[in-house]
Design an enzyme around this catalytic site. Structure first.
Site, PDB file in Angstrom:
ATOM      1  N   LEU A   1     -47.763 -17.242 -53.455  1.00  0.00           N
ATOM      2  CA  LEU A   1     -47.321 -18.812 -52.947  1.00  0.00           C
ATOM      3  C   LEU A   1     -48.031 -19.771 -53.584  1.00  0.00           C
ATOM      4  O   LEU A   1     -47.519 -20.923 -53.561  1.00  0.00           O
ATOM      5  CB  LEU A   1     -47.864 -18.511 -51.379  1.00  0.00           C
ATOM      6  CG  LEU A   1     -47.110 -17.658 -50.584  1.00  0.00           C
ATOM      7  CD1 LEU A   1     -48.201 -17.363 -49.032  1.00  0.00           C
ATOM      8  CD2 LEU A   1     -45.748 -18.049 -50.252  1.00  0.00           C
TER       9      LEU A   1
ATOM     10  N   GLY B   1     -54.372 -22.156 -57.443  1.00  0.00           N
ATOM     11  CA  GLY B   1     -55.296 -23.486 -57.673  1.00  0.00           C
ATOM     12  C   GLY B   1     -56.644 -23.510 -58.331  1.00  0.00           C
ATOM     13  O   GLY B   1     -56.723 -22.411 -58.925  1.00  0.00           O
ATOM     14  N   GLY B   2     -57.380 -24.422 -58.305  1.00  0.00           N
ATOM     15  CA  GLY B   2     -58.680 -24.104 -59.053  1.00  0.00           C
ATOM     16  C   GLY B   2     -59.641 -23.029 -58.437  1.00  0.00           C
ATOM     17  O   GLY B   2     -60.541 -22.400 -59.147  1.00  0.00           O
TER      18      GLY B   2
ATOM     19  N   GLY C   1     -58.419 -20.222 -56.781  1.00  0.00           N
ATOM     20  CA  GLY C   1     -58.050 -18.781 -56.889  1.00  0.00           C
ATOM     21  C   GLY C   1     -56.388 -19.164 -56.770  1.00  0.00           C
ATOM     22  O   GLY C   1     -55.656 -19.876 -56.702  1.00  0.00           O
TER      23      GLY C   1
ATOM     24  N   VAL D   1     -53.149 -17.652 -54.124  1.00  0.00           N
ATOM     25  CA  VAL D   1     -52.502 -17.422 -52.922  1.00  0.00           C
ATOM     26  C   VAL D   1     -51.254 -16.596 -52.857  1.00  0.00           C
ATOM     27  O   VAL D   1     -50.358 -16.901 -53.687  1.00  0.00           O
ATOM     28  CB  VAL D   1     -52.319 -18.760 -51.987  1.00  0.00           C
ATOM     29  CG1 VAL D   1     -51.968 -18.044 -50.611  1.00  0.00           C
ATOM     30  CG2 VAL D   1     -53.466 -19.697 -51.671  1.00  0.00           C
TER      31      VAL D   1
ATOM     32  N   LYS E   1     -55.555 -15.207 -49.709  1.00  0.00           N
ATOM     33  CA  LYS E   1     -56.229 -16.015 -50.796  1.00  0.00           C
ATOM     34  C   LYS E   1     -57.302 -15.171 -51.857  1.00  0.00           C
ATOM     35  O   LYS E   1     -58.208 -14.665 -51.072  1.00  0.00           O
ATOM     36  CB  LYS E   1     -56.904 -17.500 -50.424  1.00  0.00           C
ATOM     37  CG  LYS E   1     -57.431 -18.280 -51.666  1.00  0.00           C
ATOM     38  CD  LYS E   1     -57.476 -19.936 -50.904  1.00  0.00           C
ATOM     39  CE  LYS E   1     -57.988 -20.737 -52.027  1.00  0.00           C
ATOM     40  NZ  LYS E   1     -58.056 -22.115 -51.720  1.00  0.00           N
TER      41      LYS E   1
ATOM     42  N   ASP F   1     -61.996 -30.293 -47.075  1.00  0.00           N
ATOM     43  CA  ASP F   1     -61.204 -30.413 -47.917  1.00  0.00           C
ATOM     44  C   ASP F   1     -59.818 -30.673 -47.494  1.00  0.00           C
ATOM     45  O   ASP F   1     -58.667 -30.252 -47.693  1.00  0.00           O
ATOM     46  CB  ASP F   1     -60.963 -29.171 -49.071  1.00  0.00           C
ATOM     47  CG  ASP F   1     -60.126 -29.584 -50.329  1.00  0.00           C
ATOM     48  OD1 ASP F   1     -60.125 -30.658 -50.716  1.00  0.00           O
ATOM     49  OD2 ASP F   1     -59.746 -28.499 -50.940  1.00  0.00           O
TER      50      ASP F   1
END
Length: 691
Positions: free
Chosen positions: A24, A27-28, A30, A32, A46, A140
């Site tokens: 899916l 990112g930084g 890990g 998904v 995730k 976040d």
């Protein structure tokens, strides 16, 4: 569905019991994945980067911290289902939300306005209310962490940044997104709930304009604007929403409204802090006006004004739906924030605050003394439920036990033994009759009273057996568990009733006592009730574990008490035996089979540290001090009656009585009486929430 890519070479095919079907995003922190649970439900998994984990203690701290997100109410958020570690990589399993991110929608369709912006504001701030009420800070919050599902916006990835930040050996990545960071974060200060409100304000500006309020160019320029410049909010047409966003973007964290205050203002509550006196309807009135505004005579199915005026084809968010229909919205606000919204359909959405820590004086005689935690605001004492009066007495066969029962009791006796596991009596379902049963050692009824888990006396081909017993005679289904000399004891139901659990002991001959036996802890077995299969988990550990294993209240982990010379704690394992987290140094166990944890899973009861004459109630979030402490001398702990009462045995003349007590140690009900103390000592009695 969000963009789904195929699995790449090197990607795992499974994470524990979850089958991975695609990617899916990445990112930084890990990757998904889209996954499938054993029941066929789609989930988002995730899997954090392997290089973020440097030691086992850091992994355990991370999983312990991030597992707290499971207590966040799932409305307007993607519910966290499971957390753990797979091949040295932490993972988080959450509800799969089929919808694009706010970031992607604004990029593809342009900024939000009118009722679409109002729905987004209400849904996302409601999510922050739920997150903050669970004692969690998102840290976040940004457009890419808001998914626009068919039933409204959902907030994801809450609590992960804090877990990384607090687990020093896990974090080598930047925490937070520059354009959505706060002045206090840039100044090196801790980010609390006000930081989420600042990021929420930035996100609303992005939704209304397509750009965050402090730009996206170089980091020095962004940080300078965050610290020193006022944002341009002219693109937000509605003055009430513009004022609210402006206050959320205050440089001073103390001037920002809380999520609860923001929600009240969005709903048009006149008395909400910071509400403008000249706009009694607030943002809600503007949203209702937009929904009620008549379309022009020329409007057709594709007319933008009609699309804005007519409710979406999908189910609306309950808050926004209540507002559109013009129904009265009832709100009760205290320091702990309780928000109840009742719609015309009778649906109630409730957010409950957490009562402050309190210490009850041992000399209390009916008045609860409340001592707020440092930095907390006093909260009204929660309503304690009124206990039902006993409406019948039952003399138990083969014993001197008399029960004092009501149909409305939260717990009832389901089985007992008159000779220490040699002569079992079980309750006939739905009746007050107890029948002698020679087939089983132990018998545990599920919460609905429809089935029981029982450990069989007769082994099958050298295997210990657990039976799933139905209401009808002859309905028992036998499940082989472990081969001798490993045997099953202490059956328990998972909270949702879909699985069972037994503690496994390896039994051997006692080298000292002739004819005696030794019992060595072996592990536990998880039983799939539907499939009638058991999975044995052997634990090779040096921990001095005591008593049986028990379910964590979310049904996603198995706990056990561990006693050392210096401390006592509960250690939780996942369903495959990997260590997840611990509840450290919380006193001495009252029981060792899981009855210490409250029905809601939020509280733990023990003897207080260093004082076994005093009972302590702790938060299961492993707070540093007991929330409640009181004196009560008990001869044996039964468990929690409900979330506000405990049940235990105490001496009564020459015998014992089972009583229900409140958090002041005051007896509120008698459940059972045993006339002979010697008989009590050899009569194990099991109370269950099913009858």
């Amino acid at each position: 569905m969000p963009d789904l890519a195929s699995l790449r070479p090197g990607d795992p095919e499974r994470v524990r019991e979850y089958q991975l079907t695609g990617r899916l995003g990445e990112g930084g922190q890990g990757t998904v994945f889209l996954g499938m649970s054993p029941t066929g439900t789609r989930v988002a998994i995730k899997l954090l980067r392997a290089d973020l984990a440097q030691d086992e203690d850091a992994l355990e701290r991370f999983v312990r911290e991030v597992s707290t997100t499971q207590r966040v109410a799932p409305f307007c958020t993607a519910a966290v289902i499971d957390t753990g570690v797979e091949q040295h990589r932490p993972y988080i399993v959450s509800e799969y939300i089929d919808g694009p991110t706010l970031n992607a929608v604004v990029a593809a369709e342009g900024p939000r306005e009118g009722s679409a912006l109002h729905r987004l504001a209400i849904g996302t701030v409601t999510a922050l209310v739920a997150i903050h009420q669970a004692g969690i800070v998102h840290r976040d919050f940004k457009p890419s962490n808001v998914l626009l599902a068919s039933d409204g916006p959902r907030v994801i990835d809450f609590g992960i940044a804090k877990a990384l930040d607090q687990t020093s050996t896990l974090t080598a990545a930047a925490i937070g997104t520059p354009s959505y960071m706060t002045p206090e974060q840039l100044a090196g200060e801790n980010a609390g709930p006000p930081a989420d409100m600042f990021a929420w304000g930035c996100t609303m500006v992005f939704a209304a304009t397509g750009q965050p309020p402090f730009g996206t160019d170089s980091l020095p320029a962004i940080f300078n604007r965050i610290m020193n410049m006022e944002p341009d909010l002219r693109a937000i047409a509605d003055p009430a929403l513009r004022d609210l966003v402006g206050q959320c973007l205050s440089k001073d964290a103390g001037r920002r409204p809380t999520a609860g205050e923001a929600l009240l203002r969005l709903l048009g509550h006149v008395g909400a802090p910071g509400a403008r006196p000249d706009t009694p309807g607030g943002i809600l009135a503007e949203g209702s006006a937009a929904a009620a505004r008549p379309a022009s005579p020329q409007a057709g199915p594709g007319d933008p004004q009609l699309r804005q005026a007519v409710p979406a084809q999908t189910s609306p968010h309950p808050l926004e739906g209540a507002a559109r229909r013009g129904r009265r919205v009832q709100l009760a606000i205290g320091a702990g924030l309780a928000v109840t919204l009742v719609t015309a359909a009778g649906v109630a959405l409730v957010l409950r605050g957490t009562a402050p820590d309190r210490v009850v004086s041992p000399q209390a005689t009916g008045t609860r003394q409340t001592t707020p935690s440092p930095g907390s605001t006093p909260t009204p004492t929660p309503t304690v439920p009124v206990l039902p009066h006993a409406t019948r007495t039952i003399k138990l066969p083969g014993s001197s036990i008399t029960l004092h029962e009501s149909d409305d009791d939260a717990i009832k006796l389901s089985s007992y033994d008159t000779e220490g596991s040699d002569n079992l009596y079980v309750r006939k379902p739905g009746t007050s009759d107890f029948i002698e049963n020679g087939a089983y050692f132990q018998y545990a009824v599920n919460a609905s009273g429809t089935q029981a888990l029982a450990t069989d006396r007769v082994y099958d081909d050298g295997y210990s057996v657990v039976s799933v017993v139905g209401r009808q005679p002859g309905s028992a289904k036998k499940i082989k568990v472990a081969k001798a000399p490993v045997y099953s004891f202490e059956p328990q139901w998972s909270p949702d009733g879909t699985r069972g659990l037994t503690t496994l002991y390896e039994v051997g001959e006692d080298p000292v006592e002739k004819g005696g036996y030794t019992f060595k802890r072996y592990g536990y077995a998880v039983i799939d009730i539907a499939r009638k299969k058991a999975r044995v988990v052997r634990l090779r550990t040096e921990d001095e574990s005591v008593g049986g294993y028990f379910w964590r209240r979310d049904g996603q982990a198995i706990g056990t008490w561990v006693l050392t010379d210096d401390t006592h704690y509960i250690r939780f394992y996942d369903l495959q035996g990997a260590v997840l987290h611990t509840l450290p140094d919380v006193g001495v166990p009252l029981s060792r089979e899981g009855e210490d944890i409250s029905p809601s899973g939020t509280s733990l009861v023990t003897y207080c540290r260093g004082n076994v004459e005093e009972i302590c109630v702790w938060s299961t979030d492993a707070d540093a001090k007991a929330r409640i402490r009181f004196q009560f001398e008990t001869g044996g702990f039964i468990g929690w009656y409900d979330d506000q009462h405990l049940a235990g045995w105490r001496r009564n003349g020459g015998g014992y009585e089972a009583v229900v007590i409140d958090f002041q140690g005051q007896v509120k009900r008698v459940l059972a009486v045993v006339a002979d103390a010697k008989e009590y000592e050899k009569q194990p009695m099991r109370f269950s929430r099913g009858s």
